[in-house]
Design an enzyme around this catalytic site. Structure first.
Site, PDB file in Angstrom:
ATOM      1  N   HIS A 135      11.942  49.803  27.582  1.00  0.00           N
ATOM      2  CA  HIS A 135      12.930  50.754  28.136  1.00  0.00           C
ATOM      3  C   HIS A 135      14.355  50.396  27.727  1.00  0.00           C
ATOM      4  O   HIS A 135      15.303  50.620  28.462  1.00  0.00           O
ATOM      5  CB  HIS A 135      12.784  50.783  29.666  1.00  0.00           C
ATOM      6  CG  HIS A 135      11.416  51.154  30.106  1.00  0.00           C
ATOM      7  ND1 HIS A 135      10.964  52.455  30.183  1.00  0.00           N
ATOM      8  CD2 HIS A 135      10.351  50.380  30.414  1.00  0.00           C
ATOM      9  CE1 HIS A 135       9.700  52.471  30.560  1.00  0.00           C
ATOM     10  NE2 HIS A 135       9.311  51.226  30.703  1.00  0.00           N
TER      11      HIS A 135
ATOM     12  N   ASN B 115      40.922  22.275  49.908  1.00  0.00           N
ATOM     13  CA  ASN B 115      39.818  22.990  49.261  1.00  0.00           C
ATOM     14  C   ASN B 115      39.639  24.273  50.055  1.00  0.00           C
ATOM     15  O   ASN B 115      39.405  24.224  51.255  1.00  0.00           O
ATOM     16  CB  ASN B 115      38.532  22.157  49.303  1.00  0.00           C
ATOM     17  CG  ASN B 115      37.344  22.937  48.731  1.00  0.00           C
ATOM     18  OD1 ASN B 115      37.534  23.855  47.949  1.00  0.00           O
ATOM     19  ND2 ASN B 115      36.146  22.578  49.145  1.00  0.00           N
ATOM     20  N   GLY B 116      39.805  25.420  49.389  1.00  0.00           N
ATOM     21  CA  GLY B 116      39.628  26.696  50.090  1.00  0.00           C
ATOM     22  C   GLY B 116      40.703  27.688  49.683  1.00  0.00           C
ATOM     23  O   GLY B 116      41.329  27.524  48.638  1.00  0.00           O
TER      24      GLY B 116
ATOM     25  N   LYS C 158      29.892  23.342  40.840  1.00  0.00           N
ATOM     26  CA  LYS C 158      28.563  23.111  41.421  1.00  0.00           C
ATOM     27  C   LYS C 158      28.342  23.973  42.653  1.00  0.00           C
ATOM     28  O   LYS C 158      27.247  24.418  42.914  1.00  0.00           O
ATOM     29  CB  LYS C 158      28.390  21.633  41.798  1.00  0.00           C
ATOM     30  CG  LYS C 158      27.003  21.299  42.324  1.00  0.00           C
ATOM     31  CD  LYS C 158      25.907  21.649  41.335  1.00  0.00           C
ATOM     32  CE  LYS C 158      24.517  21.441  41.887  1.00  0.00           C
ATOM     33  NZ  LYS C 158      23.473  21.987  40.988  1.00  0.00           N
TER      34      LYS C 158
ATOM     35  N   TRP D  49      39.407  23.135  41.290  1.00  0.00           N
ATOM     36  CA  TRP D  49      38.782  24.272  40.600  1.00  0.00           C
ATOM     37  C   TRP D  49      39.654  25.454  40.998  1.00  0.00           C
ATOM     38  O   TRP D  49      39.643  25.885  42.143  1.00  0.00           O
ATOM     39  CB  TRP D  49      37.339  24.460  41.058  1.00  0.00           C
ATOM     40  CG  TRP D  49      36.596  25.484  40.286  1.00  0.00           C
ATOM     41  CD1 TRP D  49      36.349  25.493  38.935  1.00  0.00           C
ATOM     42  CD2 TRP D  49      35.997  26.675  40.786  1.00  0.00           C
ATOM     43  NE1 TRP D  49      35.634  26.597  38.590  1.00  0.00           N
ATOM     44  CE2 TRP D  49      35.397  27.351  39.694  1.00  0.00           C
ATOM     45  CE3 TRP D  49      35.904  27.233  42.025  1.00  0.00           C
ATOM     46  CZ2 TRP D  49      34.718  28.549  39.828  1.00  0.00           C
ATOM     47  CZ3 TRP D  49      35.216  28.432  42.176  1.00  0.00           C
ATOM     48  CH2 TRP D  49      34.637  29.075  41.087  1.00  0.00           C
TER      49      TRP D  49
ATOM     50  N   CYS E 264      36.804  22.632  45.233  1.00  0.00           N
ATOM     51  CA  CYS E 264      37.502  21.420  44.818  1.00  0.00           C
ATOM     52  C   CYS E 264      36.861  20.213  45.484  1.00  0.00           C
ATOM     53  O   CYS E 264      36.083  20.330  46.400  1.00  0.00           O
ATOM     54  CB  CYS E 264      38.969  21.498  45.254  1.00  0.00           C
ATOM     55  SG  CYS E 264      39.784  23.014  44.757  1.00  0.00           S
TER      56      CYS E 264
ATOM     57  N   GLU F 106      15.515  32.998  35.412  1.00  0.00           N
ATOM     58  CA  GLU F 106      16.061  31.642  35.619  1.00  0.00           C
ATOM     59  C   GLU F 106      16.230  30.928  34.274  1.00  0.00           C
ATOM     60  O   GLU F 106      17.233  30.276  34.032  1.00  0.00           O
ATOM     61  CB  GLU F 106      15.146  30.858  36.549  1.00  0.00           C
ATOM     62  CG  GLU F 106      15.498  29.403  36.767  1.00  0.00           C
ATOM     63  CD  GLU F 106      16.921  29.153  37.267  1.00  0.00           C
ATOM     64  OE1 GLU F 106      17.588  30.119  37.702  1.00  0.00           O
ATOM     65  OE2 GLU F 106      17.383  28.003  37.162  1.00  0.00           O
TER      66      GLU F 106
ATOM     67  N   ARG G 298      32.427  19.052  41.366  1.00  0.00           N
ATOM     68  CA  ARG G 298      32.852  20.147  42.251  1.00  0.00           C
ATOM     69  C   ARG G 298      34.022  20.940  41.677  1.00  0.00           C
ATOM     70  O   ARG G 298      34.333  22.028  42.122  1.00  0.00           O
ATOM     71  CB  ARG G 298      33.264  19.594  43.615  1.00  0.00           C
ATOM     72  CG  ARG G 298      32.152  18.942  44.414  1.00  0.00           C
ATOM     73  CD  ARG G 298      32.698  18.355  45.687  1.00  0.00           C
ATOM     74  NE  ARG G 298      33.248  19.394  46.533  1.00  0.00           N
ATOM     75  CZ  ARG G 298      32.538  20.070  47.438  1.00  0.00           C
ATOM     76  NH1 ARG G 298      31.249  19.787  47.568  1.00  0.00           N
ATOM     77  NH2 ARG G 298      33.070  20.994  48.182  1.00  0.00           N
TER      78      ARG G 298
ATOM     79  N   LYS H  62      19.793  29.463  32.879  1.00  0.00           N
ATOM     80  CA  LYS H  62      19.946  28.058  32.452  1.00  0.00           C
ATOM     81  C   LYS H  62      20.573  27.996  31.071  1.00  0.00           C
ATOM     82  O   LYS H  62      21.500  27.249  30.821  1.00  0.00           O
ATOM     83  CB  LYS H  62      18.591  27.346  32.422  1.00  0.00           C
ATOM     84  CG  LYS H  62      18.010  26.928  33.742  1.00  0.00           C
ATOM     85  CD  LYS H  62      18.713  25.775  34.417  1.00  0.00           C
ATOM     86  CE  LYS H  62      19.776  26.125  35.374  1.00  0.00           C
ATOM     87  NZ  LYS H  62      19.622  27.043  36.425  1.00  0.00           N
TER      88      LYS H  62
ATOM     89  N   GLU I 168      24.344  29.316  30.947  1.00  0.00           N
ATOM     90  CA  GLU I 168      25.389  28.605  31.707  1.00  0.00           C
ATOM     91  C   GLU I 168      25.705  27.232  31.118  1.00  0.00           C
ATOM     92  O   GLU I 168      26.770  26.678  31.400  1.00  0.00           O
ATOM     93  CB  GLU I 168      25.021  28.476  33.178  1.00  0.00           C
ATOM     94  CG  GLU I 168      23.897  27.531  33.498  1.00  0.00           C
ATOM     95  CD  GLU I 168      23.714  27.369  35.014  1.00  0.00           C
ATOM     96  OE1 GLU I 168      24.700  27.226  35.747  1.00  0.00           O
ATOM     97  OE2 GLU I 168      22.558  27.379  35.457  1.00  0.00           O
TER      98      GLU I 168
HETATM   99  C1  AGP Z   1      22.626  27.649  38.865  1.00  0.00           C
HETATM  100  O1  AGP Z   1      22.278  26.780  37.802  1.00  0.00           O
HETATM  101  C2  AGP Z   1      24.116  27.707  39.093  1.00  0.00           C
HETATM  102  N1  AGP Z   1      24.670  26.443  39.260  1.00  0.00           N
HETATM  103  C3  AGP Z   1      24.473  28.708  40.177  1.00  0.00           C
HETATM  104  O2  AGP Z   1      23.915  29.951  39.823  1.00  0.00           O
HETATM  105  C4  AGP Z   1      24.004  28.370  41.615  1.00  0.00           C
HETATM  106  O3  AGP Z   1      22.613  28.523  41.717  1.00  0.00           O
HETATM  107  C5  AGP Z   1      24.674  29.370  42.569  1.00  0.00           C
HETATM  108  O4  AGP Z   1      26.065  29.193  42.490  1.00  0.00           O
HETATM  109  C6  AGP Z   1      24.213  29.221  44.016  1.00  0.00           C
HETATM  110  O5  AGP Z   1      24.573  27.950  44.487  1.00  0.00           O
HETATM  111  P1  AGP Z   1      23.890  27.419  45.856  1.00  0.00           P
HETATM  112  O6  AGP Z   1      22.426  27.314  45.596  1.00  0.00           O
HETATM  113  O7  AGP Z   1      24.531  26.097  46.096  1.00  0.00           O
HETATM  114  O8  AGP Z   1      24.215  28.431  46.920  1.00  0.00           O
END
Ligand code: AGP
Length: 613
Positions: free
Chosen positions: A509, A99-100, A608, A73, A2, A486, A27, A490, A493
């Site tokens: 396979h 937050n937590g 994020k 969140w 959050c 990767e 966030r 991308k 997500e």
């Molecule tokens: C990647 O595009 C995502 N936002 C997510 O996988 C991110 O890389 C992951 O949550 C790790 O976050 P961090 O690098 O802040 O630890």
């Protein structure tokens, strides 16, 4: 996780809080709220984004010289008005944002209910604010002392700010495993937030709270810090390097596109002061003290999540290839629970853009408890992971606001490349002429990324053909296998299209059964030792009517003849290919997501930084 903001001082709190919440919306954004104190307490909160909160408030009274705000969140309780923050205590005297996760909230809630407390929400936060109220009332202590006593009773992670009608102007803040930054204004006013972005336009003087610290914040008075065990702490005031323009979109439609285009600069910044080609030197100051330890390590264990895990996989290839040190890459969320063997001869490197990912932090703490040397590769200065490790290197990519990580990935790979070169040079495992050639090659990468960005228009045109696809397959070999993973992450997500990354040879396979005319297959087919093998994989896909989107080296004539679409990028040493080949894949996912009307910077269900398990 959050977003938290707070203000207390001579000014009006409301505009500070709202602008801060807008900056923190990346966030968490399933609900938002503010509480403002003047001669009355006004609390406004609702499900939805900050814009929905503003509509909810309308022309209601937002007067007040101090207040707190929150974007949520959800962890406990679904996103709705009742579960949104701030939460008020039963008497109405206290309001709190959090937050937590309070892990033992259920037992505390039961005890408070036996004492007559009634709860309006399903959240652990509402339990905490009533626990503080119960202690404050029963023991007749100050708000700060009631917070201190309460936190000695809770188990879990928290960043909280709480205020009381009976102590006008005072904010009490505390943190454990979730970040909190306090900004010190010039007029005796104070700002508080989950990170520095809401603070930087008001002051550059900040104090990062450490785990277990509590702050009593009174406008016009010195900041008072103390621990849950009543030990006083001297505030360590740092000067922020962030600048406001870094936070704006600078004319781009989305933060993600801005950050994709920032990569020539951010990769350059990741090398700044660390690469001296003329002298044949690579120097990472933050780990220099541990260089010998790493070289003598039985193995390096890289722990990370998501995109950072993909960067870690590139790191494995780099360090084993150049420095001949065994490397394992682990998903932090698995590593922390699988009872791994860790010894003091291990070096554990955490990779994390935010430096706050709960699983990565926990994996580090486990490694530390077993005597391993722990290092970090983080982007956020002063983040929890950065402060937990023995040493490390910041990526210096600048704030990454878009949830989908782009420049952080290439900066992480850059730092890992520097690390592998530094270790290989020290160990003498890189032949000198190759080493010098690689230094020149790395120095040229920002310019090659600049050239790769010029494929944007072509990628956008290609995106129109595939924006309605239901599935994608991404294939790569060697250093480009992590790039395939990767690229797939991308796309899925931000566009919500299912996509899988695979080692190109693995296709036979299983995944080859998926290939048909409706399956776009993105193949990274740049020049390198496995080029001919990738050509064979492309032929296998074509034989089954698969549609090929190929990332090729400029001037390629073989794959471009076979592929349905080809995107040419500058030639590089194979070990640098992740830094350049990932650019068109970032653009592909961005354009497809935009064409599908997705919220590129704040994709559904994502945050994020995942500061909860
Ligand atoms: C990647 O595009 C995502 N936002 C997510 O996988 C991110 O890389 C992951 O949550 C790790 O976050 P961090 O690098 O802040 O630890």
């Amino acid at each position: 996780m959050c977003g938290i903001v707070g203000y207390t001082g001579k000014g009006q709190a409301f505009p500070v809080l709202i602008k801060g919440l807008q900056r923190l919306e990346y966030r968490g954004y399933d609900s938002a709220g503010v509480a403002l104190m003047s001669d009355t307490l006004n609390l406004y909160k609702c499900k939805g984004k900050v814009s929905d909160l503003l509509s909810h408030i309308g022309s209601a009274n937002t007067e007040g010289h101090y207040g707190i705000g929150h974007t949520r969140w959800a962890t406990h309780g679904e996103p709705n008005d009742a579960n949104s923050h701030p939460h008020q205590s039963m008497s109405g005297d206290l309001v709190l944002i959090h937050n937590g996760i309070i892990e033992n909230y259920d037992s505390i809630k039961k005890e408070l209910m036996q004492r007559g407390y009634v709860f309006k929400s399903e959240t652990d936060t509402e339990v905490l604010v009533n626990l503080i109220e119960e202690i404050k009332k029963n023991e007749n202590v100050s708000l700060a002392e009631a917070v201190r006593k309460s936190l000695n009773e809770v188990i879990g992670a928290y960043a909280i700010v709480v205020m009381s009608k009976s102590e006008p102007g005072t904010l009490v803040a505390a943190r454990k495993s979730s970040p909190l930054v306090i900004g010190i204004g010039a007029e005796g006013d104070y700002y508080i937030a989950s990170d520095a972005t809401p603070i930087v336009e008001f002051t550059k003087n900040v104090v990062y709270l450490d785990d277990g610290e509590i702050a009593e914040i009174v406008p016009g008075k010195e900041l008072r810090l103390f621990t849950a065990k009543k030990q006083n702490v001297t505030p360590y005031i740092q000067e922020l390097e962030l600048h406001l323009e870094q936070l704006e979109k600078s004319g781009y439609e989305h933060f993600m596109l801005k950050e994709i285009y920032e990569q020539p600069r951010s990769v350059h910044d990741s090398m700044r002061g660390r690469l001296n080609v003329a002298k044949g030197l690579v120097h990472l100051g933050g780990i220099a003290d541990y260089e010998q330890k790493i070289i003598n390590a039985q193995r390096i264990i890289i722990v990370a999540c998501g995109t950072s895990w993909h960067a870690g996989l590139v790191g494995e290839y780099l360090i084993e290839d150049l420095a001949r040190i065994p490397v394992e890459v682990e998903y932090a969320s698995e590593f922390r629970y699988r009872n791994p063997i860790i010894t003091e001869n291990d070096v554990v490197i955490a990779i994390s853009q935010s430096g706050e990912t709960a699983d990565t932090l926990a994996a580090l703490e486990l490694a530390k408890s077993k005597g391993a040397t722990i290092l970090g590769v983080c982007n956020v200065v002063g983040s929890s992971i950065a402060r937990t490790t023995h040493g490390g290197s910041y990526t210096h990519a600048g704030p990454e606001i878009g949830v989908a990580s782009t420049k952080a990935f290439t900066s992480q790979v850059t730092v890992l490349t520097l690390m592998a070169l530094m270790l290989g040079s020290k160990k003498g495992t890189i032949e000198r002429s190759r080493y010098q050639r690689l230094l020149y090659g790395l120095e040229a990468i920002p310019e090659k990324i600049e050239r790769a960005l010029k494929t944007d228009k072509l990628v956008e045109e290609i995106s129109t053909k595939f924006k309605d696809s239901s599935n994608f397959l991404y294939l790569g070999r060697g250093y480009c296998f992590p790039v395939a993973l990767e690229g797939a992450l991308k796309l899925k997500e931000i566009s919500y299209i299912h996509a899988e990354g695979y080692p190109a040879a693995e296709m036979k396979h299983g995944p080859i059964a998926l290939i048909d005319a409706d399956m776009p297959v993105v193949v990274i087919a740049t020049k390198g030792p496995s080029y001919e093998k990738v050509v064979s994989n492309i032929q296998e896909v074509k034989a089954r009517k698969g549609v090929i989107i190929a990332i090729v080296t400029e001037g390629d004539t073989q794959v471009t003849e076979m592929a349905d679409y080809s995107i040419e990028i500058p030639e590089t040493e194979e070990i640098f290919s992740p830094l350049v080949a990932s650019i068109p894949l970032q653009l592909l996912s961005y354009h497809i997501a935009v064409m599908r009307g997705c919220n590129v910077d704040q994709p559904r269900n994502l945050a994020k930084s995942v500061t909860v398990e």
